[in-house]
Motif scaffolding. Structure first.
Motif, mmCIF file in Angstrom:
data_model
loop_
_atom_site.group_PDB
_atom_site.id
_atom_site.type_symbol
_atom_site.label_atom_id
_atom_site.label_comp_id
_atom_site.label_asym_id
_atom_site.label_seq_id
_atom_site.Cartn_x
_atom_site.Cartn_y
_atom_site.Cartn_z
ATOM 1 N N GLN A 168 -12.515 -3.348 -47.915
ATOM 2 C CA GLN A 168 -13.156 -2.336 -47.091
ATOM 3 C C GLN A 168 -13.701 -1.209 -47.960
ATOM 4 N N ILE A 169 -14.636 -0.468 -47.389
ATOM 5 C CA ILE A 169 -15.198 0.691 -48.042
ATOM 6 C C ILE A 169 -15.611 1.692 -46.976
ATOM 7 N N VAL A 170 -15.433 2.957 -47.286
ATOM 8 C CA VAL A 170 -15.945 4.051 -46.458
ATOM 9 C C VAL A 170 -17.059 4.717 -47.255
ATOM 10 N N LEU A 171 -18.231 4.801 -46.657
ATOM 11 C CA LEU A 171 -19.413 5.310 -47.349
ATOM 12 C C LEU A 171 -19.676 6.764 -47.008
ATOM 13 N N GLU A 172 -20.137 7.509 -47.991
ATOM 14 C CA GLU A 172 -20.616 8.862 -47.737
ATOM 15 C C GLU A 172 -21.854 8.791 -46.847
ATOM 16 N N ARG A 173 -22.045 9.769 -45.983
ATOM 17 C CA ARG A 173 -23.014 9.666 -44.894
ATOM 18 C C ARG A 173 -24.445 9.446 -45.383
ATOM 19 N N THR A 174 -24.897 10.211 -46.368
ATOM 20 C CA THR A 174 -26.276 10.039 -46.831
ATOM 21 C C THR A 174 -26.450 8.700 -47.531
ATOM 22 N N LEU A 175 -25.406 8.229 -48.212
ATOM 23 C CA LEU A 175 -25.468 6.915 -48.832
ATOM 24 C C LEU A 175 -25.552 5.825 -47.769
ATOM 25 N N ALA A 176 -24.762 5.962 -46.711
ATOM 26 C CA ALA A 176 -24.801 4.973 -45.628
ATOM 27 C C ALA A 176 -26.161 4.962 -44.949
ATOM 28 N N ARG A 177 -26.756 6.133 -44.783
ATOM 29 C CA ARG A 177 -28.074 6.190 -44.144
ATOM 30 C C ARG A 177 -29.139 5.550 -45.034
ATOM 31 N N THR A 178 -29.008 5.718 -46.340
ATOM 32 C CA THR A 178 -29.956 5.086 -47.255
ATOM 33 C C THR A 178 -29.857 3.572 -47.193
ATOM 34 N N LEU A 179 -28.626 3.073 -47.085
ATOM 35 C CA LEU A 179 -28.416 1.626 -47.046
ATOM 36 C C LEU A 179 -28.519 1.049 -45.638
ATOM 37 N N TRP A 180 -28.712 1.906 -44.631
ATOM 38 C CA TRP A 180 -28.715 1.472 -43.224
ATOM 39 C C TRP A 180 -27.412 0.739 -42.885
ATOM 40 N N ALA A 181 -26.327 1.227 -43.423
ATOM 41 C CA ALA A 181 -25.038 0.582 -43.218
ATOM 42 C C ALA A 181 -24.242 1.359 -42.175
ATOM 43 N N THR A 182 -23.711 0.666 -41.200
ATOM 44 C CA THR A 182 -22.887 1.257 -40.160
ATOM 45 C C THR A 182 -21.548 0.535 -40.130
ATOM 46 N N PRO A 183 -20.515 1.142 -39.542
ATOM 47 C CA PRO A 183 -19.205 0.488 -39.499
ATOM 48 C C PRO A 183 -19.283 -0.894 -38.868
ATOM 49 N N GLY A 184 -18.640 -1.851 -39.524
ATOM 50 C CA GLY A 184 -18.649 -3.227 -39.071
ATOM 51 C C GLY A 184 -19.624 -4.101 -39.819
ATOM 52 N N GLU A 185 -20.554 -3.499 -40.572
ATOM 53 C CA GLU A 185 -21.502 -4.286 -41.353
ATOM 54 C C GLU A 185 -20.944 -4.505 -42.757
ATOM 55 N N THR A 186 -21.700 -5.193 -43.577
ATOM 56 C CA THR A 186 -21.262 -5.492 -44.935
ATOM 57 C C THR A 186 -22.285 -5.000 -45.937
ATOM 58 N N VAL A 187 -21.786 -4.693 -47.127
ATOM 59 C CA VAL A 187 -22.639 -4.349 -48.262
ATOM 60 C C VAL A 187 -22.166 -5.164 -49.452
ATOM 61 N N THR A 188 -23.058 -5.388 -50.361
ATOM 62 C CA THR A 188 -22.737 -6.153 -51.574
ATOM 63 C C THR A 188 -22.582 -5.192 -52.730
ATOM 64 N N VAL A 189 -21.471 -5.281 -53.438
ATOM 65 C CA VAL A 189 -21.192 -4.415 -54.564
ATOM 66 C C VAL A 189 -21.254 -5.223 -55.847
ATOM 67 N N THR A 190 -21.897 -4.660 -56.866
ATOM 68 C CA THR A 190 -22.003 -5.297 -58.179
ATOM 69 C C THR A 190 -21.592 -4.281 -59.229
ATOM 70 N N LEU A 191 -20.664 -4.673 -60.115
ATOM 71 C CA LEU A 191 -20.237 -3.784 -61.188
ATOM 72 C C LEU A 191 -19.793 -4.622 -62.377
ATOM 73 N N PRO A 192 -19.883 -4.075 -63.580
ATOM 74 C CA PRO A 192 -19.498 -4.839 -64.761
ATOM 75 C C PRO A 192 -17.998 -5.099 -64.773
ATOM 76 N N GLY A 193 -17.639 -6.343 -64.976
ATOM 77 C CA GLY A 193 -16.232 -6.714 -65.028
ATOM 78 C C GLY A 193 -15.805 -7.109 -66.426
ATOM 79 N N ARG A 194 -14.539 -7.434 -66.563
ATOM 80 C CA ARG A 194 -14.015 -7.818 -67.869
ATOM 81 C C ARG A 194 -14.625 -9.130 -68.347
ATOM 82 N N ASP A 195 -14.969 -9.991 -67.391
ATOM 83 C CA ASP A 195 -15.555 -11.293 -67.729
ATOM 84 C C ASP A 195 -17.010 -11.378 -67.275
ATOM 85 N N GLY A 196 -17.699 -10.251 -67.246
ATOM 86 C CA GLY A 196 -19.084 -10.235 -66.809
ATOM 87 C C GLY A 196 -19.229 -9.527 -65.469
ATOM 88 N N PRO A 197 -20.449 -9.365 -65.003
ATOM 89 C CA PRO A 197 -20.680 -8.659 -63.741
ATOM 90 C C PRO A 197 -19.955 -9.330 -62.582
#
Length: 809
Positions: A168-197
């Motif tokens: 789960q994630i709770v988004l800051e309001r302006t960030l959620a509005r930019t992504l058009w994300a509302t509670p119950g929807e999904t977002v994809t997160v990408t970040l560098p990991g120990r074995d690659g992104p």
């Protein structure tokens, strides 16, 4: 002086009802003004409101990631600093990229527990906070999700991921509005990991507001709160630490930052964020609202003072007989003046104290935004000044009006019968006689005569004008309410013709525009580019935009002149015209990347960005000075009724990889709070209008007692006499509402346009309320006048009317 005090005491015992009404009227007006001040502070200071509600941190220290940053143990000594009142965190953080529907945004993932922190607590605006429950119901917040192993594609703005665990994630309001994300929807997160992104799907559990700097693409990252175990599963290559400091005194911010940085080590800190930055970020687009609300506050104060002063003058006029008796027994004019001043100043002070105490004690119990504003008000800046200054200013204005009325009372002759030697009423006019001849209702004819052609017509017109004043202010509030509403319902009128902006990582192919225009819901794809330019003298910067081509022109919102159609033609915002001190039709020179650019301003456009310091021309004009210039983005003009989130998802699918679709920024921040505050202010003004209406009705009944005797003598029944009183009040309220709505619509249109021009947005954005809404206001005022007159009319109809010397005086 003793005789004056004895008369004041005797008068209060004799006219207890009038004294009580004067005190309650003053208390109601003062309470209305204080509620208006609380509402203005609630809407005009959004950062302060969020900061106080969340017990926000004045300083945020962001450590470097990995071993180069500070650890959780290093933060403990910060709480012992004398300037620090509380510490929020530390929180493990990781930088990542969120994507939803083709829109990407940089975010700082912040690991926190299933309970929000006490200091710098995120304020939920939608959904819920993070929970350790991994059931589908808890993850989506919208009931049961699909069965394990079943996948449901993203449709209708909602998507589900197959199988647990449900991160789960709770988004800051302006960030959620930019992504058009509302509670119950999904977002994809990408970040560098120990074995690659690492890429993972997160469920949006909620949307929260915080007093930190808002998300701005390419400048400030957004904030997303996740559970610590979720951050562990994402397995980032390195995490940092973030800690917030709430200070004892905000004035010590710089010194506290210096001590904290010294304690942690400057080489370990990547960024320091201060509360001044966040406040400037919140308040950057609130100048228009602030100026409108300030004008409302001043006008409401004047309207309230006029209403109470009208009640004072009416009461003094009603005591003309008592004043004559006092003069006859030896009272001097000075004693009469002092008596009325002492009496009504006492009423005003008692009413101010009662209204202030009632507002502070009971105001927070009012449901809705008004109660929230009053509850938060004590922690807002300027609270003490408002609580003392508003009642004091109102009392002083009432005192000034009372002094004038008391001076007139001192001039009342001791033999009032001489003032009544002439007939009290004029004969029925020819129009009235003709109306009676047409067998119109006598109640309607006599009610019209009582309202507009009876003796004291000048006083009646003055009372009608005072009643029209708060109604005019209510209409101005409705104009501002409608204007703010069009930023969302009709953005094309306020310089937001393009709802979406598409950017590509690589130069797009030649057929890219055709691909975009084939997406359902897209009416036109306009290529564009944007540059920073130096004004003549290189004393400031402006924004230069190249939008559209001759084959695909951009639909500028032109308020003056015309849209550019030829080479070197451009339109500019009001802020740029004011900065360069030029007008439409002149040529302007600027420097772009060291090259001069000369443009002919053929129109003024509504520009909500960059304070209106924007000049827009065709893309071909910029290519003349910069050969080979490629579009940096494409502005998408949607068809009427198209849903921007759905269109954005379709564009991302049609355009393929490497495409970012972003919503056009909302000039008012996407909030309904200002419109709600305007609605509450209209209710406050309605209370002021009610005070004036009750005063007007009471004065009219008292001044027309002898007319009512005559109506009884010619055969009217008590019911008809009461109907005449109600009709007179309703017609007076109707006239005041018509006058107030007409004047308020004209004044509101000019006021909103003037304030918009002063903020750089430009005149031409004001929008009048719907005719049905104005008609409803007129009907409601008329009905209120009739209902308010029912009780006085009933008492008058049942009264045993006797032509006594008291009535003559």
């Amino acid at each position: 002086m003793r005789a004056t005090w004895r008369w004041v005491h005797s008068d209060l015992r004799t006219h207890r009802g009038e004294a009580l009404f004067a005190v309650l009227a003053s208390a109601g007006v003062i309470a209305s003004l204080l509620l208006a001040a609380a509402l203005l502070g609630y809407a005009a200071s959004p950062w302060q409101r969020v900061f106080n509600q969340s017990r926000g941190s004045h300083v945020w220290l962001h450590g470097r990631e990995g071993h180069d940053g500070f650890g959780a143990a290093d933060v403990a000594p910060l709480a012992s600093l004398d300037e620090v009142a509380a510490v929020s965190g530390p929180f493990r953080t990781a930088t990542a990229t969120l994507e939803s529907g083709g829109t990407r945004a940089e975010v700082a993932l912040r690991a926190t527990g299933s309970r929000p922190p006490d200091t710098a607590r995120p304020l939920l605006t939608a959904g819920r906070w993070l929970t350790a429950d991994r059931s589908p119901t808890a993850a989506t917040g919208r009931g049961a999700g699909p069965r394990d192993g079943a996948a449901t594609p993203r449709q209708g703005g909602t998507s589900y991921r197959a199988g647990p665990p449900h991160d789960q994630i709770v988004l800051e309001r302006t960030l959620a509005r930019t992504l058009w994300a509302t509670p119950g929807e999904t977002v994809t997160v990408t970040l560098p990991g120990r074995d690659g992104p690492t890429t993972r799907t997160l469920y949006v559990a909620g949307v929260a507001e915080t007093a930190e700097p808002r998300y701005r693409a390419g400048q400030d990252d957004g904030v997303g709160w996740i559970l610590p175990e979720t951050l562990d599963r994402l397995a980032p290559a390195a995490t940092g630490q973030t800690v917030g400091l709430r200070l004892e005194d905000p004035a010590d911010t710089d010194y506290a930052v210096q001590r904290a940085v010294t304690l942690l080590g400057a080489e370990r800190i990547a960024q320091v964020t201060k509360w001044q930055q966040a406040k400037a970020d919140f308040g950057g687009d609130d100048r228009l609202l602030g100026r409108i609300f300030a004008a409302f506050g001043l006008a409401a104060l004047l309207a309230a003072a006029a209403a109470v002063a009208g009640a004072v003058r009416a009461r003094i006029r009603g005591q003309a007989g008592d004043i004559a008796v006092l003069k006859a027994v030896g009272f001097t004019p000075g004693q009469v003046v002092r008596g009325f001043l002492l009496q009504h100043l006492g009423f005003a002070v008692a009413g101010a104290a009662l209204g202030t105490a009632a507002t502070l004690a009971l105001g927070r119990a009012i449901p809705g935004r008004v109660g929230d504003a009053v509850a938060l008000w004590p922690r807002m800046p300027g609270h003490r000044a408002a609580v003392t200054g508003i009642p004091l200013a109102a009392v002083l204005l009432i005192a000034a009006a009372t002094a004038l009325a008391a001076w007139r009372a001192g001039r009342v002759p001791p033999v009032p019968a001489a003032r009544r030697a002439h007939p009290a009423a004029r004969p029925l006019s020819a129009l009235g006689r003709r109306a009676l001849g047409l067998r119109l209702s006598p109640v309607l004819v006599l009610g019209w005569r009582s309202a507009f052609t009876a003796p004291g017509r000048t006083r009646a017109l003055g009372a009608t004008a005072r009643l029209a004043l708060p109604i005019a202010l209510m209409t101005v509030a409705l104009v501002a309410w409608s204007t703010l509403g069009q930023f969302r319902t009709d953005p094309g009128r306020v310089g937001r013709a393009a709802a979406l902006t598409v950017r590509t990582e690589q130069p797009p192919p030649a057929s890219f525009e055709e691909t975009l225009e084939t997406v359902p819901g897209v009416a036109d794809a306009v290529p564009g580019a944007e540059f920073r330019a130096l004004v003549p003298g290189q004393t400031g910067t402006i924004t230069l935009r190249g939008l559209g081509t001759p084959d695909a022109p951009y639909p500028h919102t032109v308020a003056e002149g015309r849209a550019p159609s030829g080479p070197d033609e451009a339109v500019a915002g009001q802020g740029l015209l004011d900065l360069l001190d030029v007008r439409v039709g002149e040529w302007v020179r600027m420097t772009v990347g060291g090259r001069p650019q000369i443009l002919h301003l053929v129109g003024r456009s509504i520009e909500p960005d960059h304070g209106g310091r924007v000049v827009s021309t065709g893309l071909d004009t910029l290519r003349d000075s910069t050969p080979g210039l490629r579009p940096a983005f494409h502005a998408l003009v949607l068809r009427p009724g198209a849903d921007p989130p759905r269109v954005a998802a379709a564009v991302a699918t049609a355009a393929g990889e490497g495409v970012e679709v972003r919503a056009t920024a909302d000039p008012v921040g996407g909030e309904d709070a200002p419109r709600g505050v305007l609605a509450a202010l209209a209710a406050v003004l309605a209370l002021i209008a009610l005070v004036e209406l009750l005063t007007l009705i009471g004065t009219g009944v008292r001044d027309r007692v002898r007319d009512l005797l005559a109506l009884r003598a010619i055969g009217l029944t008590p019911r008809q006499i009461g109907a005449v009183v109600v009709t007179s009040a309703a017609l007076t309220a109707l006239a005041a509402s018509l006058l107030g709505t007409a004047a308020g619509a004209a004044l509101g249109h000019r006021l909103v346009d003037a304030e918009a021009a002063a903020t750089g947005l430009g005149a031409g954005v004001a929008r009048l309320p719907a005719p049905a809404l104005l008609a409803a206001l007129v009907l409601a005022t008329t009905a209120a006048g009739a209902l308010a007159a029912l009780a006085p009319a009933t008492r008058t109809a049942r009264r045993r009317l006797v032509d006594s010397p008291g009535e003559t005086l």
